[in-house]
Design a protein around this motif. Structure first.
Motif, PDB file in Angstrom:
ATOM      1  N   LYS A   1      36.389  36.630  40.771  1.00  0.00           N
ATOM      2  CA  LYS A   1      34.986  36.589  41.182  1.00  0.00           C
ATOM      3  C   LYS A   1      34.814  37.721  42.309  1.00  0.00           C
ATOM      4  O   LYS A   1      33.669  38.153  42.377  1.00  0.00           O
ATOM      5  N   LEU A   2      35.945  38.239  42.708  1.00  0.00           N
ATOM      6  CA  LEU A   2      35.909  39.473  43.712  1.00  0.00           C
ATOM      7  C   LEU A   2      36.108  40.859  43.061  1.00  0.00           C
ATOM      8  O   LEU A   2      36.446  41.515  43.615  1.00  0.00           O
ATOM      9  N   ASN A   3      35.802  40.880  41.840  1.00  0.00           N
ATOM     10  CA  ASN A   3      35.995  41.933  41.030  1.00  0.00           C
ATOM     11  C   ASN A   3      37.386  42.599  40.902  1.00  0.00           C
ATOM     12  O   ASN A   3      37.516  43.667  40.916  1.00  0.00           O
ATOM     13  N   GLN A   4      38.270  41.903  40.978  1.00  0.00           N
ATOM     14  CA  GLN A   4      39.746  42.043  40.905  1.00  0.00           C
ATOM     15  C   GLN A   4      40.591  41.302  39.586  1.00  0.00           C
ATOM     16  O   GLN A   4      41.717  40.571  39.542  1.00  0.00           O
ATOM     17  N   LYS A   5      39.560  41.627  38.320  1.00  0.00           N
ATOM     18  CA  LYS A   5      40.352  40.909  37.432  1.00  0.00           C
ATOM     19  C   LYS A   5      41.719  41.198  36.774  1.00  0.00           C
ATOM     20  O   LYS A   5      42.498  40.421  36.717  1.00  0.00           O
ATOM     21  N   GLN A   6      42.256  42.367  36.826  1.00  0.00           N
ATOM     22  CA  GLN A   6      43.440  42.786  36.391  1.00  0.00           C
ATOM     23  C   GLN A   6      44.778  42.081  37.241  1.00  0.00           C
ATOM     24  O   GLN A   6      45.458  41.522  36.944  1.00  0.00           O
ATOM     25  N   LYS A   7      44.336  42.210  38.546  1.00  0.00           N
ATOM     26  CA  LYS A   7      44.985  41.368  39.612  1.00  0.00           C
ATOM     27  C   LYS A   7      45.220  39.829  39.310  1.00  0.00           C
ATOM     28  O   LYS A   7      46.229  39.613  39.589  1.00  0.00           O
ATOM     29  N   ALA A   8      44.062  39.272  39.044  1.00  0.00           N
ATOM     30  CA  ALA A   8      43.853  37.889  38.623  1.00  0.00           C
ATOM     31  C   ALA A   8      44.783  37.637  37.810  1.00  0.00           C
ATOM     32  O   ALA A   8      45.702  36.820  37.505  1.00  0.00           O
ATOM     33  N   ILE A   9      44.580  38.395  36.645  1.00  0.00           N
ATOM     34  CA  ILE A   9      45.419  38.163  35.268  1.00  0.00           C
ATOM     35  C   ILE A   9      46.930  38.454  35.548  1.00  0.00           C
ATOM     36  O   ILE A   9      47.967  37.588  35.006  1.00  0.00           O
ATOM     37  N   LYS A  10      47.317  39.588  36.433  1.00  0.00           N
ATOM     38  CA  LYS A  10      48.998  39.758  36.738  1.00  0.00           C
ATOM     39  C   LYS A  10      49.476  38.645  37.139  1.00  0.00           C
ATOM     40  O   LYS A  10      50.518  38.268  37.036  1.00  0.00           O
ATOM     41  N   ILE A  11      48.434  37.778  38.402  1.00  0.00           N
ATOM     42  CA  ILE A  11      49.158  36.956  39.113  1.00  0.00           C
ATOM     43  C   ILE A  11      49.404  35.527  38.163  1.00  0.00           C
ATOM     44  O   ILE A  11      50.470  35.121  38.212  1.00  0.00           O
TER      45      ILE A  11
END
Length: 77
Positions: free
Chosen positions: A41-51
């Motif tokens: 939601k904070l526009n950090q899609k790639q970081k979210a997926i990585k986690i």
């Protein structure tokens, strides 16, 4: 607490409290999901997926794998 912040659209505080929950118990998928969804939601899609990928590799939780695919497809949460 993190869940309430997330439901109210306060993703910064949801992220903060979900990370805190992860420090207390890293085996609960709910807090990892809130971390990832908040980042998303904070526009950090790639970081979210990585986690989520790291957590999936650790747990092999099929719900986490499903969430990864949903994020890759651009679904909203």
């Amino acid at each position: 607490m993190a869940k309430n912040y997330y439901k109210n659209g306060d993703y910064e505080n949801a992220l903060k409290w979900a990370k805190n929950a992860n420090l207390q118990n890293k085996n609960k998928p709910e807090s990892w999901i809130i971390v990832a969804k908040s980042l998303y939601k904070l526009n950090q899609k790639q970081k979210a997926i990585k986690i989520l990928k790291i957590y999936y590799d650790y747990t092999k939780n099929k719900d986490i794998l499903n969430l990864i695919e949903r994020m890759k497809n651009g679904e909203t949460f």
